[in-house]
Write an enzyme that holds these catalytic residues in place. Structure first.
Site, PDB file in Angstrom:
ATOM      1  N   THR A  82      52.716   3.236  61.822  1.00  0.00           N
ATOM      2  CA  THR A  82      52.037   2.473  60.678  1.00  0.00           C
ATOM      3  C   THR A  82      52.228   1.124  60.935  1.00  0.00           C
ATOM      4  O   THR A  82      53.038   0.434  61.120  1.00  0.00           O
ATOM      5  CB  THR A  82      52.737   2.828  59.425  1.00  0.00           C
ATOM      6  OG1 THR A  82      52.749   4.094  59.224  1.00  0.00           O
ATOM      7  CG2 THR A  82      52.095   2.376  57.999  1.00  0.00           C
ATOM      8  N   GLU A 140      49.203   8.880  60.801  1.00  0.00           N
ATOM      9  CA  GLU A 140      49.808  10.199  60.377  1.00  0.00           C
ATOM     10  C   GLU A 140      49.942   9.961  58.782  1.00  0.00           C
ATOM     11  O   GLU A 140      50.461   9.115  58.442  1.00  0.00           O
ATOM     12  CB  GLU A 140      50.698  10.326  61.287  1.00  0.00           C
ATOM     13  CG  GLU A 140      51.010  11.792  61.970  1.00  0.00           C
ATOM     14  CD  GLU A 140      50.175  12.632  62.041  1.00  0.00           C
ATOM     15  OE1 GLU A 140      49.754  13.171  60.752  1.00  0.00           O
ATOM     16  OE2 GLU A 140      49.476  13.049  63.136  1.00  0.00           O
ATOM     17  N   ARG A 169      54.570  14.143  55.371  1.00  0.00           N
ATOM     18  CA  ARG A 169      55.521  13.809  54.244  1.00  0.00           C
ATOM     19  C   ARG A 169      56.704  14.523  54.953  1.00  0.00           C
ATOM     20  O   ARG A 169      56.793  15.567  55.538  1.00  0.00           O
ATOM     21  CB  ARG A 169      55.420  14.521  52.889  1.00  0.00           C
ATOM     22  CG  ARG A 169      54.256  13.892  52.361  1.00  0.00           C
ATOM     23  CD  ARG A 169      53.844  15.032  51.190  1.00  0.00           C
ATOM     24  NE  ARG A 169      53.229  16.165  51.770  1.00  0.00           N
ATOM     25  CZ  ARG A 169      53.149  17.532  51.161  1.00  0.00           C
ATOM     26  NH1 ARG A 169      53.268  17.573  49.959  1.00  0.00           N
ATOM     27  NH2 ARG A 169      52.689  18.415  51.872  1.00  0.00           N
ATOM     28  N   LYS A 207      45.955   3.897  56.395  1.00  0.00           N
ATOM     29  CA  LYS A 207      47.327   4.377  56.221  1.00  0.00           C
ATOM     30  C   LYS A 207      47.849   3.430  55.081  1.00  0.00           C
ATOM     31  O   LYS A 207      48.592   4.103  53.865  1.00  0.00           O
ATOM     32  CB  LYS A 207      48.179   4.197  57.463  1.00  0.00           C
ATOM     33  CG  LYS A 207      49.459   4.736  57.454  1.00  0.00           C
ATOM     34  CD  LYS A 207      49.544   6.159  57.028  1.00  0.00           C
ATOM     35  CE  LYS A 207      51.000   6.422  56.795  1.00  0.00           C
ATOM     36  NZ  LYS A 207      52.022   6.507  57.781  1.00  0.00           N
ATOM     37  N   ASN A 263      49.343   4.881  51.092  1.00  0.00           N
ATOM     38  CA  ASN A 263      50.526   4.821  50.799  1.00  0.00           C
ATOM     39  C   ASN A 263      50.667   3.965  49.543  1.00  0.00           C
ATOM     40  O   ASN A 263      51.618   4.159  48.718  1.00  0.00           O
ATOM     41  CB  ASN A 263      51.538   4.337  51.878  1.00  0.00           C
ATOM     42  CG  ASN A 263      51.961   5.420  52.724  1.00  0.00           C
ATOM     43  OD1 ASN A 263      51.465   6.566  52.332  1.00  0.00           O
ATOM     44  ND2 ASN A 263      52.850   5.728  53.721  1.00  0.00           N
ATOM     45  N   LEU A 286      52.259  12.198  40.035  1.00  0.00           N
ATOM     46  CA  LEU A 286      52.391  11.715  38.719  1.00  0.00           C
ATOM     47  C   LEU A 286      53.505  12.209  38.104  1.00  0.00           C
ATOM     48  O   LEU A 286      53.726  12.536  36.942  1.00  0.00           O
ATOM     49  CB  LEU A 286      51.109  12.091  38.035  1.00  0.00           C
ATOM     50  CG  LEU A 286      50.504  11.044  36.853  1.00  0.00           C
ATOM     51  CD1 LEU A 286      50.406   9.714  37.171  1.00  0.00           C
ATOM     52  CD2 LEU A 286      49.376  11.864  36.268  1.00  0.00           C
ATOM     53  N   CYS A 302      58.897   4.972  54.221  1.00  0.00           N
ATOM     54  CA  CYS A 302      57.314   4.701  54.061  1.00  0.00           C
ATOM     55  C   CYS A 302      56.824   3.910  53.054  1.00  0.00           C
ATOM     56  O   CYS A 302      56.516   2.570  52.986  1.00  0.00           O
ATOM     57  CB  CYS A 302      56.486   5.771  54.347  1.00  0.00           C
ATOM     58  SG  CYS A 302      56.406   6.721  56.049  1.00  0.00           S
TER      59      CYS A 302
END
Ligand code: UDX
Length: 480
Positions: free
Chosen positions: A160, A190, A193, A243, A247, A289, A299
């Site tokens: 990232t 990418e 997770r 990316k 995020n 949520l 990240c």
């Protein structure tokens, strides 16, 4: 293997070649694949979570993969097929590749560049000063590549990175090798997770592909031909930004859910119904949520800070992200306030923490809310006992020893004689815990549920006092 597609007539100038091998041609403005590069030779630089999943997954798809790991201890471990982190399914993937001989490891960058046509850059981009990404590992990869470039190679950024990094990589390589250096830099971010990384690799919602040349496009079309999800083709800079933008949006959404939890708590609105009602709108969506002790990990926190940093440099006001960060940073304080509200003074009181990793199915504790919560509990004088199914040793590496802090391998032992059970990570074994057993061993049967995993009525029925973010308690709890 897919059939070859030959384009006739094709002049040499219409062909894209890797060495002498034509791999693609252009006809009527479209790039067509001429020959499948089955068993492509791939390099992966960096054997962290993203690098190892990339290496293991592509080797399982039939490619030959050589992965660089500089640390001698980790290299030895990987060469034997074992991995230095907890990630479901990854151990099997890597072991399979090593056993088949399609996945190998080395500490020699030159070997990787001689071996591979396509090289993934998967090194870390940790947080640097003032929230900026520290790109020193990326720069040193660019210099290493330049020193070892034997001919055309395609570098694909997976790390990232801030927008524009591909240009710095290209400039660094050209500066060392000269203008005639044959290479491309592409970006395929990418979205893996942790805890679901192997599944996510093989089942992406979409693949973002940032390329700047037909040659790199042809290679990537072939390499990703077995993925039939949507592919968004764009330039490398835009791909880099996607990316961070994704995020940052996830972080905004989580912080918004935490704001809603606070609203529910302040007004008595039922949080579950509030979230289902809001998230049930397909334009909004229910996932991400889920309120709680906030987002952690390697990240989201870092990427949001990096986004704020480079958007400010670009003259763009990103204060909405700074607000999301503030909400997130308050969550550990709020949960410790709940413990204080319930127990009054914390001095010398034994309390239990269930869950240290930043989310379930990983041993990663980077930016985990548990770090802040445990620190604040200790500062308040509590005696803290922690349990986690896999993350205790990583937590111990990240956290100083303290006379009032101990770790317990058994979750029920951890709760013995405790005055409060604080749940910070929603591991399934906590959701399925025998709470009657827990209840009978605690001195004060109090649950502070940082992830809202327990049914308030059920725990009330077992005789627990129960505190959680938001008001999901049955009306009787409000004195009705
Ligand atoms: C994230 C992105 O999801 C992934 O696409 C990217 O490639 C890497 O960063 P990851 O860090 O593994 O993945 O975790 P994620 O599942 O996004 O969760 C991040 C944090 O948010 C966790 O601490 C989690 O507990 C928290 N979270 C998540 C919430 O608090 N509420 C939610 O609704 C969802």
């Amino acid at each position: 293997m897919r059939p070859f597609l030959f384009v006739e007539p094709a002049t040499r100038s219409e062909l894209t070649c890797i060495g002498e091998i034509p791999v693609a041609g252009r006809i009527a403005g479209h790039t067509l694949t001429l020959q499948k590069l089955a068993d492509m030779k791939l390099g992966v630089i960096g054997a962290g979570p993203v690098g190892l999943v990339t290496a293991g997954a592509f080797s399982s798809l039939g490619h030959q993969v050589l992965c660089v790991e500089k640390d001698p201890v980790r290299l030895k471990q990987l060469t034997n097929g074992s991995i230095p982190l907890y990630e479901p399914g990854l151990q099997e993937l890597v072991q399979q590749g090593v056993d088949k001989g399609s996945l190998n490891f080395t500490n020699d960058m030159g070997e990787v560049l001689r071996f591979a046509n396509v090289v993934f850059v998967c090194v870390g981009t940790p947080e640097g000063e003032e929230g900026a990404a520290d790109l020193s590992q990326v720069e040193s990869v660019a210099v290493d590549v330049a020193r070892n470039l034997p001919g055309y190679r395609l570098l694909i950024e997976k790390s990232t990175v801030p927008i524009g990094t591909h240009r710095h990589i290209a400039r660094t390589i050209s500066r060392h090798v000269g203008r005639d250096a044959e290479f491309d830099v592409a970006c395929i971010p990418e979205f893996l997770r942790e805890g679901n990384a192997v599944h996510d690799f093989f089942n992406p919602d979409r693949i973002i592909i940032g390329v700047g040349s037909d040659r790199s496009r042809a290679l990537i079309e072939d390499l990703y031909s077995s993925f039939d999800c949507e592919k968004v083709w764009t330039d490398p800079g835009t791909a880099e930004l996607v990316k961070h933008a994704s995020n940052a949006f996830l972080a905004l959404k989580i912080s918004y859910s935490n704001l809603l939890a606070d609203m529910s708590e302040a007004t008595g609105a039922n949080l579950g119904a509030l979230l289902d009602g809001v998230g049930g709108d397909s334009r909004i969506g229910r996932s991400f949520l889920n309120p709680g002790v906030g987002y952690g990990g390697s990240c989201l926190p870092k990427d949001v800070r990096a986004f704020v940093h480079f958007s400010t440099q670009a003259g763009v006001d990103s204060s909405m992200l700074a607000e999301a960060q503030k909400i997130n940073e308050r969550r550990p304080v709020q949960i410790v306030d709940k413990v204080r509200d319930a127990l009054w003074l914390l001095n010398d009181k034994p309390v239990t923490v269930w869950g240290l990793s930043f989310k379930p199915e990983t041993d990663d504790v980077r930016n985990a809310p548990s770090l802040d919560v445990v620190r604040q509990l200790l500062e308040a004088g509590a005696k803290v006992t922690c349990h986690d199914p896999v993350a205790i040793s990583r937590f111990r590496e990240a956290f100083d020893e303290h006379p009032d802090l101990r770790y317990e391998a058994d979750m029920y032992e951890a709760a013995q004689d405790s005055h409060a059970l604080i749940l910070l990570t929603e591991w399934s074994q906590y959701k399925d815990a025998d709470l009657a057993k827990v209840r009978s061993s605690m001195t004060i049967p109090l649950i502070i549920d940082g992830r809202r995993v327990f049914d308030p009525e059920m725990v009330d029925g077992l005789g627990f006092e129960y505190e959680a973010f938001g008001s999901g308690k049955p009306p009787k709890r409000h004195g009705a």
